[in-house]
Design a protein around this motif. Sequence first.
Motif, PDB file in Angstrom:
ATOM      1  N   PHE A  12       0.671  -1.155  -0.021  1.00 43.54           N
ATOM      2  CA  PHE A  12       0.174   0.000   0.008  1.00 43.54           C
ATOM      3  C   PHE A  12       0.701   1.316  -0.107  1.00 43.54           C
ATOM      4  N   ALA A  13       2.031   1.279   0.696  1.00 44.65           N
ATOM      5  CA  ALA A  13       2.903   2.591   0.951  1.00 44.65           C
ATOM      6  C   ALA A  13       3.617   2.564  -0.451  1.00 44.65           C
ATOM      7  N   ALA A  14       4.016   1.585  -0.896  1.00 42.27           N
ATOM      8  CA  ALA A  14       4.552   1.700  -2.460  1.00 42.27           C
ATOM      9  C   ALA A  14       3.521   2.173  -3.338  1.00 42.27           C
ATOM     10  N   LEU A  15       2.500   1.897  -3.388  1.00 40.36           N
ATOM     11  CA  LEU A  15       1.488   2.296  -4.399  1.00 40.36           C
ATOM     12  C   LEU A  15       0.635   3.711  -4.073  1.00 40.36           C
ATOM     13  N   SER A  16       1.098   4.104  -3.066  1.00 45.60           N
ATOM     14  CA  SER A  16       0.470   5.381  -2.471  1.00 45.60           C
ATOM     15  C   SER A  16       1.278   6.652  -3.117  1.00 45.60           C
ATOM     16  N   GLN A  17       2.339   6.402  -4.011  1.00 45.52           N
ATOM     17  CA  GLN A  17       3.130   7.539  -4.432  1.00 45.52           C
ATOM     18  C   GLN A  17       3.047   7.736  -5.985  1.00 45.52           C
ATOM     19  N   PRO A  18       2.838   8.727  -6.376  1.00 47.19           N
ATOM     20  CA  PRO A  18       2.368   8.910  -7.831  1.00 47.19           C
ATOM     21  C   PRO A  18       3.408   8.370  -8.751  1.00 47.19           C
ATOM     22  N   THR A  19       4.651   8.662  -8.593  1.00 40.56           N
ATOM     23  CA  THR A  19       5.324   8.187  -9.358  1.00 40.56           C
ATOM     24  C   THR A  19       5.656   6.606  -9.446  1.00 40.56           C
ATOM     25  N   ARG A  20       5.698   5.926  -8.252  1.00 40.48           N
ATOM     26  CA  ARG A  20       5.689   4.442  -8.075  1.00 40.48           C
ATOM     27  C   ARG A  20       4.586   3.859  -8.777  1.00 40.48           C
ATOM     28  N   ASP A  35       9.651  10.636 -17.357  1.00 37.01           N
ATOM     29  CA  ASP A  35      10.557  11.899 -17.313  1.00 37.01           C
ATOM     30  C   ASP A  35      10.844  12.357 -15.791  1.00 37.01           C
ATOM     31  N   ILE A  36      11.577  11.364 -15.346  1.00 37.42           N
ATOM     32  CA  ILE A  36      12.013  11.565 -14.023  1.00 37.42           C
ATOM     33  C   ILE A  36      13.565  11.239 -13.886  1.00 37.42           C
ATOM     34  N   PRO A  37      14.466  11.927 -13.202  1.00 38.50           N
ATOM     35  CA  PRO A  37      15.937  11.633 -13.098  1.00 38.50           C
ATOM     36  C   PRO A  37      16.138  10.225 -12.719  1.00 38.50           C
ATOM     37  N   HIS A  38      17.317   9.512 -13.028  1.00 38.85           N
ATOM     38  CA  HIS A  38      17.491   8.173 -13.164  1.00 38.85           C
ATOM     39  C   HIS A  38      17.689   7.678 -11.777  1.00 38.85           C
ATOM     40  N   ASN A  39      18.431   8.695 -10.719  1.00 36.14           N
ATOM     41  CA  ASN A  39      18.578   8.225  -9.319  1.00 36.14           C
ATOM     42  C   ASN A  39      17.231   8.506  -8.749  1.00 36.14           C
ATOM     43  N   THR A  40      16.436   9.408  -8.951  1.00 36.14           N
ATOM     44  CA  THR A  40      15.148   9.267  -8.180  1.00 36.14           C
ATOM     45  C   THR A  40      14.292   8.100  -8.485  1.00 36.14           C
ATOM     46  N   LEU A  41      14.215   7.660 -10.037  1.00 38.78           N
ATOM     47  CA  LEU A  41      13.506   6.431 -10.071  1.00 38.78           C
ATOM     48  C   LEU A  41      14.053   5.266  -9.333  1.00 38.78           C
ATOM     49  N   SER A  42      15.495   5.298  -9.286  1.00 46.04           N
ATOM     50  CA  SER A  42      16.083   4.100  -8.730  1.00 46.04           C
ATOM     51  C   SER A  42      15.605   3.721  -7.216  1.00 46.04           C
ATOM     52  N   SER A  82      13.327   0.784  -5.791  1.00 45.73           N
ATOM     53  CA  SER A  82      13.675  -0.010  -4.716  1.00 45.73           C
ATOM     54  C   SER A  82      12.609  -0.299  -3.686  1.00 45.73           C
ATOM     55  N   VAL A  83      11.839   0.797  -3.622  1.00 47.94           N
ATOM     56  CA  VAL A  83      10.529   0.620  -2.580  1.00 47.94           C
ATOM     57  C   VAL A  83       9.520  -0.218  -3.265  1.00 47.94           C
ATOM     58  N   LEU A  84       9.522  -0.169  -4.437  1.00 46.54           N
ATOM     59  CA  LEU A  84       8.379  -1.376  -5.244  1.00 46.54           C
ATOM     60  C   LEU A  84       9.173  -2.700  -5.084  1.00 46.54           C
ATOM     61  N   ALA A  85      10.494  -2.866  -5.145  1.00 47.65           N
ATOM     62  CA  ALA A  85      11.066  -4.045  -4.976  1.00 47.65           C
ATOM     63  C   ALA A  85      10.905  -4.625  -3.755  1.00 47.65           C
ATOM     64  N   GLU A 141       4.128  -6.152 -19.426  1.00 42.26           N
ATOM     65  CA  GLU A 141       4.402  -7.593 -19.282  1.00 42.26           C
ATOM     66  C   GLU A 141       4.078  -8.079 -20.497  1.00 42.26           C
ATOM     67  N   PRO A 142       4.962  -9.419 -20.636  1.00 42.55           N
ATOM     68  CA  PRO A 142       5.743 -10.154 -19.657  1.00 42.55           C
ATOM     69  C   PRO A 142       7.204  -9.581 -19.964  1.00 42.55           C
ATOM     70  N   GLU A 143       7.630  -8.869 -20.948  1.00 40.60           N
ATOM     71  CA  GLU A 143       9.008  -8.474 -21.664  1.00 40.60           C
ATOM     72  C   GLU A 143       9.789  -7.560 -20.202  1.00 40.60           C
ATOM     73  N   GLY A 144       9.046  -6.744 -19.889  1.00 42.44           N
ATOM     74  CA  GLY A 144       9.456  -5.892 -18.792  1.00 42.44           C
ATOM     75  C   GLY A 144      10.047  -4.566 -19.378  1.00 42.44           C
ATOM     76  N   LEU A 145      10.894  -3.826 -18.666  1.00 43.64           N
ATOM     77  CA  LEU A 145      11.413  -2.523 -19.144  1.00 43.64           C
ATOM     78  C   LEU A 145      12.643  -2.242 -18.296  1.00 43.64           C
ATOM     79  N   PRO A 146      13.650  -1.781 -19.004  1.00 49.05           N
ATOM     80  CA  PRO A 146      15.071  -1.527 -18.339  1.00 49.05           C
ATOM     81  C   PRO A 146      14.738  -0.028 -17.585  1.00 49.05           C
ATOM     82  N   ALA A 147      15.392   0.011 -16.492  1.00 51.99           N
ATOM     83  CA  ALA A 147      15.273   1.412 -15.448  1.00 51.99           C
ATOM     84  C   ALA A 147      15.361   2.613 -16.129  1.00 51.99           C
ATOM     85  N   GLY A 148      16.363   2.453 -17.325  1.00 49.88           N
ATOM     86  CA  GLY A 148      16.396   3.987 -17.800  1.00 49.88           C
ATOM     87  C   GLY A 148      15.427   4.073 -18.749  1.00 49.88           C
TER      88      GLY A 148
END
Lengths: 119, 119
Positions: free
Chosen positions: A10-18, A43-50, A54-57, A29-36
């Motif tokens: 719930f916490a993970a899904l309560s944030q707009p970007t996540r 349209d967000i910085p790569h380190n912010t997405l990272s 990690s929260v989703l993971a 699905e099911p191919e997935g996507l690379p982080a970049g």
Amino acid sequence: MKTEQAMASFAALSQPTRLAAFKLLVRHEPEGLPAGEIATLLDIPHNTLSAHLSVLARAELVLSQRQSRSIIYRANLDAIQAVIQFLVNDCCVADSVTCTPLESTRSFCQPQQKKPENL
Amino acid sequence: MKTEQAMASFAALSQPTRLAAFKLLVRHEPEGLPAGEIATLLDIPHNTLSAHLSVLARAELVLSQRQSRSIIYRANLDAIQAVIQFLVNDCCVADSVTCTPLESTRSFCQPQQKKPENL
DNA sequence: TTGATATGTCCATATTATTGGAAATATAGA
DNA sequence: TCTATATTTCCAATAATATGGACATATCAA
């Protein structure tokens, strides 16, 4: 599903970007996507997405696997199905309420095609 | 269900005290519980609970009604059902995934007995 | 009107979450 | 090895959330 894991989901899904990242991964699905590519598409910085990934993971809502230089993320459909089951069984079952039995929630998210072996 | 309301629901349910309060209210459907009794049962100060109940109320997961000096809180089963539908339809539907149609999720939380008129 | 009860609001503090620049790590190709 | 690419980790600033004491508001009964 443990209460702690449900709350983490719930916490993970309560944030707009996540939430956007997770929905994006579900659509891919099911191919997935690379982080970049997720970072580019949202349209967000790569380190912010990272940090968000990690929260989703940690909540086990996404799975990842390195593929050469990229790290491919995938939505964990079993996990979101477990969240749905948690809501049905733990949050939705009142004395005066009929719920369909646990088994029938399993039919919600069934892959049509075989998932690739490499994840 | 709007994405904003779904996120508000996730945020509301991601906090231990609020999740416990919500589950307690679900178990006490359809009579509901006064705020003070929830605070007593969960063993937390009334003002802390009041803040948490207002988060649940803003997310529309609980409904309240003053009854004499008490304010009776009830779980909003329609709202939690809408959250479940959101997960199924917006988060669970990948290209390669079959989901049961929207209608069948409606059968999840059907009250067996008539709700009281006074809420 | 006064006192007791039930709950909410205000406020300050403590904790946690979000953000993005800079540096670190991992991989691949020349 | 050196350089480019992809991603994560570190860190510090800022923002949001949680907590509970003190006070305010609402209701009821005497």
